[in-house]
Motif scaffolding. Sequence first.
Motif, PDB file in Angstrom:
ATOM      1  N   LEU A  27      18.885  13.887  -4.839  1.00  0.00           N
ATOM      2  CA  LEU A  27      18.837  12.472  -4.429  1.00  0.00           C
ATOM      3  C   LEU A  27      17.586  12.194  -3.612  1.00  0.00           C
ATOM      4  O   LEU A  27      16.860  11.213  -3.843  1.00  0.00           O
ATOM      5  CB  LEU A  27      20.086  12.123  -3.610  1.00  0.00           C
ATOM      6  N   VAL A  35       9.507   6.048  -3.858  1.00  0.00           N
ATOM      7  CA  VAL A  35       9.008   5.118  -2.820  1.00  0.00           C
ATOM      8  C   VAL A  35       7.650   5.532  -2.256  1.00  0.00           C
ATOM      9  O   VAL A  35       6.817   4.662  -1.983  1.00  0.00           O
ATOM     10  CB  VAL A  35      10.028   4.901  -1.666  1.00  0.00           C
ATOM     11  N   THR A  86       8.982  -5.185  -6.771  1.00  0.00           N
ATOM     12  CA  THR A  86      10.334  -5.467  -6.283  1.00  0.00           C
ATOM     13  C   THR A  86      11.355  -5.286  -7.410  1.00  0.00           C
ATOM     14  O   THR A  86      12.353  -4.559  -7.243  1.00  0.00           O
ATOM     15  CB  THR A  86      10.407  -6.923  -5.763  1.00  0.00           C
ATOM     16  N   TYR A  89      11.622  -1.538  -8.404  1.00  0.00           N
ATOM     17  CA  TYR A  89      12.388  -0.720  -7.460  1.00  0.00           C
ATOM     18  C   TYR A  89      13.886  -1.006  -7.567  1.00  0.00           C
ATOM     19  O   TYR A  89      14.705  -0.076  -7.537  1.00  0.00           O
ATOM     20  CB  TYR A  89      11.907  -0.953  -6.022  1.00  0.00           C
ATOM     21  N   ALA A 101      23.892   8.621  -4.881  1.00  0.00           N
ATOM     22  CA  ALA A 101      24.341   8.428  -3.495  1.00  0.00           C
ATOM     23  C   ALA A 101      25.856   8.210  -3.455  1.00  0.00           C
ATOM     24  O   ALA A 101      26.541   8.710  -2.546  1.00  0.00           O
ATOM     25  CB  ALA A 101      23.616   7.238  -2.872  1.00  0.00           C
ATOM     26  N   ARG A 105      28.564  10.308  -1.283  1.00  0.00           N
ATOM     27  CA  ARG A 105      29.302   9.591  -0.244  1.00  0.00           C
ATOM     28  C   ARG A 105      30.808   9.712  -0.462  1.00  0.00           C
ATOM     29  O   ARG A 105      31.568   9.984   0.464  1.00  0.00           O
ATOM     30  CB  ARG A 105      28.894   8.119  -0.202  1.00  0.00           C
TER      31      ARG A 105
ATOM     32  N   LEU B 111      10.997  -3.243   1.960  1.00  0.00           N
ATOM     33  CA  LEU B 111      11.882  -2.959   0.824  1.00  0.00           C
ATOM     34  C   LEU B 111      11.929  -1.471   0.502  1.00  0.00           C
ATOM     35  O   LEU B 111      13.012  -0.897   0.351  1.00  0.00           O
ATOM     36  CB  LEU B 111      11.404  -3.731  -0.414  1.00  0.00           C
ATOM     37  N   LEU B 112      10.750  -0.841   0.414  1.00  0.00           N
ATOM     38  CA  LEU B 112      10.709   0.536  -0.076  1.00  0.00           C
ATOM     39  C   LEU B 112      11.020   1.550   1.011  1.00  0.00           C
ATOM     40  O   LEU B 112      11.664   2.560   0.756  1.00  0.00           O
ATOM     41  CB  LEU B 112       9.325   0.847  -0.664  1.00  0.00           C
ATOM     42  N   GLU B 116      16.939  -0.248   3.727  1.00  0.00           N
ATOM     43  CA  GLU B 116      18.213   0.402   3.422  1.00  0.00           C
ATOM     44  C   GLU B 116      18.490   1.571   4.352  1.00  0.00           C
ATOM     45  O   GLU B 116      19.615   1.778   4.809  1.00  0.00           O
ATOM     46  CB  GLU B 116      18.196   0.894   1.969  1.00  0.00           C
ATOM     47  N   LEU B 117      17.444   2.360   4.633  1.00  0.00           N
ATOM     48  CA  LEU B 117      17.624   3.532   5.489  1.00  0.00           C
ATOM     49  C   LEU B 117      18.039   3.089   6.889  1.00  0.00           C
ATOM     50  O   LEU B 117      18.902   3.701   7.536  1.00  0.00           O
ATOM     51  CB  LEU B 117      16.337   4.343   5.552  1.00  0.00           C
ATOM     52  N   LYS B 296      23.109  -1.606   0.013  1.00  0.00           N
ATOM     53  CA  LYS B 296      22.778  -2.282  -1.236  1.00  0.00           C
ATOM     54  C   LYS B 296      22.572  -3.784  -0.989  1.00  0.00           C
ATOM     55  O   LYS B 296      21.677  -4.398  -1.574  1.00  0.00           O
ATOM     56  CB  LYS B 296      23.887  -2.059  -2.259  1.00  0.00           C
ATOM     57  N   ARG B 299      19.227  -4.277   0.524  1.00  0.00           N
ATOM     58  CA  ARG B 299      18.197  -4.297  -0.517  1.00  0.00           C
ATOM     59  C   ARG B 299      18.150  -5.683  -1.164  1.00  0.00           C
ATOM     60  O   ARG B 299      17.079  -6.260  -1.320  1.00  0.00           O
ATOM     61  CB  ARG B 299      18.525  -3.239  -1.562  1.00  0.00           C
ATOM     62  N   VAL B 303      15.069  -8.530  -1.548  1.00  0.00           N
ATOM     63  CA  VAL B 303      14.656  -9.085  -2.835  1.00  0.00           C
ATOM     64  C   VAL B 303      14.682 -10.622  -2.787  1.00  0.00           C
ATOM     65  O   VAL B 303      13.712 -11.285  -3.162  1.00  0.00           O
ATOM     66  CB  VAL B 303      15.563  -8.555  -3.956  1.00  0.00           C
ATOM     67  N   LEU B 539      20.407   8.166   3.335  1.00  0.00           N
ATOM     68  CA  LEU B 539      20.300   8.032   1.876  1.00  0.00           C
ATOM     69  C   LEU B 539      21.633   7.778   1.186  1.00  0.00           C
ATOM     70  O   LEU B 539      21.672   7.212   0.096  1.00  0.00           O
ATOM     71  CB  LEU B 539      19.645   9.288   1.275  1.00  0.00           C
ATOM     72  N   THR B 540      22.745   8.226   1.793  1.00  0.00           N
ATOM     73  CA  THR B 540      24.027   8.069   1.097  1.00  0.00           C
ATOM     74  C   THR B 540      24.886   6.955   1.672  1.00  0.00           C
ATOM     75  O   THR B 540      25.793   6.468   0.999  1.00  0.00           O
ATOM     76  CB  THR B 540      24.858   9.359   1.168  1.00  0.00           C
TER      77      THR B 540
END
Lengths: 122, 550
Positions: A27, A35, A86, A89, A101, A105, B111-112, B116-117, B296, B299, B303, B539-540
């Motif tokens: 992952l 990225v 965008t 990705y 993921a 999880r 975004l990249l 999310e992290l 999610k 993210r 967008v 990441l998860t």
Amino acid sequence: MGNSAHESAAGPVDFVAEQNSEEFQALKKSHRSFVLPVAAGFLLWYFAYVLLAAYAHDFMSIKVWGNINIGLILGLLQFVTTFGITAWYVSYANRKLDPQATVIRQRLEAQIDAANLTKEEV
Amino acid sequence: MSLPSALTAVAPLAKSLADQTKENSWINILIFVGFVAITMVVVFRASRNNNTAADYYAAGRSFSGGQNGTAIAGDYLSAASFLGITGAIAINGYDGFLYSIGFLVAWLVALLLVAELLRNTGKFTMADVLAFRLKQRPVRIAAATTTLVVCFFYLLAQMAGAGGLVSLLLGLDSSNLVGQNIVIAVVGVLMIVYVLIGGMKGTTWVQIIKAFLLIIGAAIMTIIVLAMNGFNLSALMDAAVQTSVNEGGVGEALLNPGAAYGKAPLDFISLALALVLGTAALPHVLMRFYTVPTAKEARKSVVWAIWLIGGFYIFTLVLGYGAGALIGKQAILDAPGGVNAAAPLLAFVIGGPLLLGFISAVAFATILAVVAGLTITAAASFAHDIYSNVIVKGEPKPEMEVKVARRTVVVIGLVAIGGGILANGQNIAFLVALAFAIAASANLPTIIYSLFWKKFTTQGALWSMYGGLAAAIILIAFSPVVSGSEKAMIHGADFAWFPLANPGIISIPLAFFLGWLGTVLDKNAEDPRIQAEMEVRSLTGIGAEKAVDH
């Protein structure tokens, strides 16, 4: 002092082992191999544009169509690439990152639930 | 971002426009009061579930990606973006357009690499992420310090800008300082009420409503301007060049780079660096990612934000050249409000008093929404990072943290009013640029290192944050914006030795270097178990904060 202030969400999970697991490494590789190069790429393209706008006035002023010159086209292309990256990705994350993921999880959450259940039974 | 000018010639068009806008100022006031009334109702309705910290700071993490993305656009498209960029394009042509590109491309960093992290590892503030696997107290204090400094400069710029805007929108004279100061106080008090009562939920709704109005208003104006030129961008640019030639301006050069930065390319590169790296490190932008339930959705927020912000900046290109064509540089600079007057004057020319009233009310709403977002961020950082985790060491009495946050809101509001009145009339452009430069130098290296570099240590974080902060502030203090030039903050003094208006080109690489140096020289290593936990969580999404059920 130390790190006591943030409560660990998952007591029973061995995160070091998890981090070294093949599944997680895959992952992590999927995430970083996308990225990091893409980020480097768009930053290079952006700074190439900035340097042209700062130093190459004659080149940027060449008219291509009517009053539309190279400077305006390259500027609008920055918008296009931003929208494009965008979308790219998002599609990559939905296809490649999210499924991996989710598997990890769910496995870890099941592990935590099981541990909590045992605790209650005792 | 305003580009003040010392031109003194009086153009008749500007004068008549200013008179006409003055006569119609009651329409502006009426529409603005309507906006305040509607948003107040929404804020009161949103305030019913504001008991816990997660409700107050993060709106119960219950917004959808689309809603949050719209709110981000509302937070990000400040008066500087709308009025400043339109005016900059009208006056400097192509060089004004350069701003908007940096402001948009910057979102790819968020975004990249960040959004999310950050959502997966943090709780309420930027410091949650930075302090996750490092020593809590010193890192939290450092992160809260940089958060408060960035918010302060950004807030000051918005409040000071509010005073200048008023002169145009309410028809007050530029010299009517009492009137302007009253408006600054009104903005401050309204903002306190929104944030105090509505918390993050109320603030978010104000930003959503404002983003919607702003984008609709800009879209309508764009369509009218394009229709007047046969939907041909080249013809519109022709008209702008023609107007410029008629008033003896730069003419063709309007279409080419160089009008604003031709003599200072390094200045421009420094600004470009701060813009593209600063956005993803602005605390009030980062905090918005906690208002959604999952990574999610975070993210999706980015967008949405990218599409809305990108679309809006394309509108400003049309509006800028439209103002250049229909009003002209001289008339804009002569109007009260100067360069910021381009967009409102254009609204008046193409849509009469009603469209002017709408656009003016939107401009006010913009300032309100942005200051509210900044205030809740600063209050959360003080209450959560300083009070809860440092003063009472992670054991606050229940509900005490939110109480402290609410008191902080009042204090910040009063400081913002006072600061705004003192800074009224100052060159505010550098305050916003400085906020971006400080965010990019003090915050971004530590955010990136702690998310992507396993060996990063507490010492590296502290060196990078304090080093970046100090470098940015010292360089700006000794730059031409503070002393030694015509437009300087302090007239008649000259202690400038740093030649650039923006410190980014030095302070950002320096902060990255200090983060690396501090880490490799650190004798203490951090706990690898917490690093592992952070990486797996980021990441998860395991163990990430969940949405609040009501």
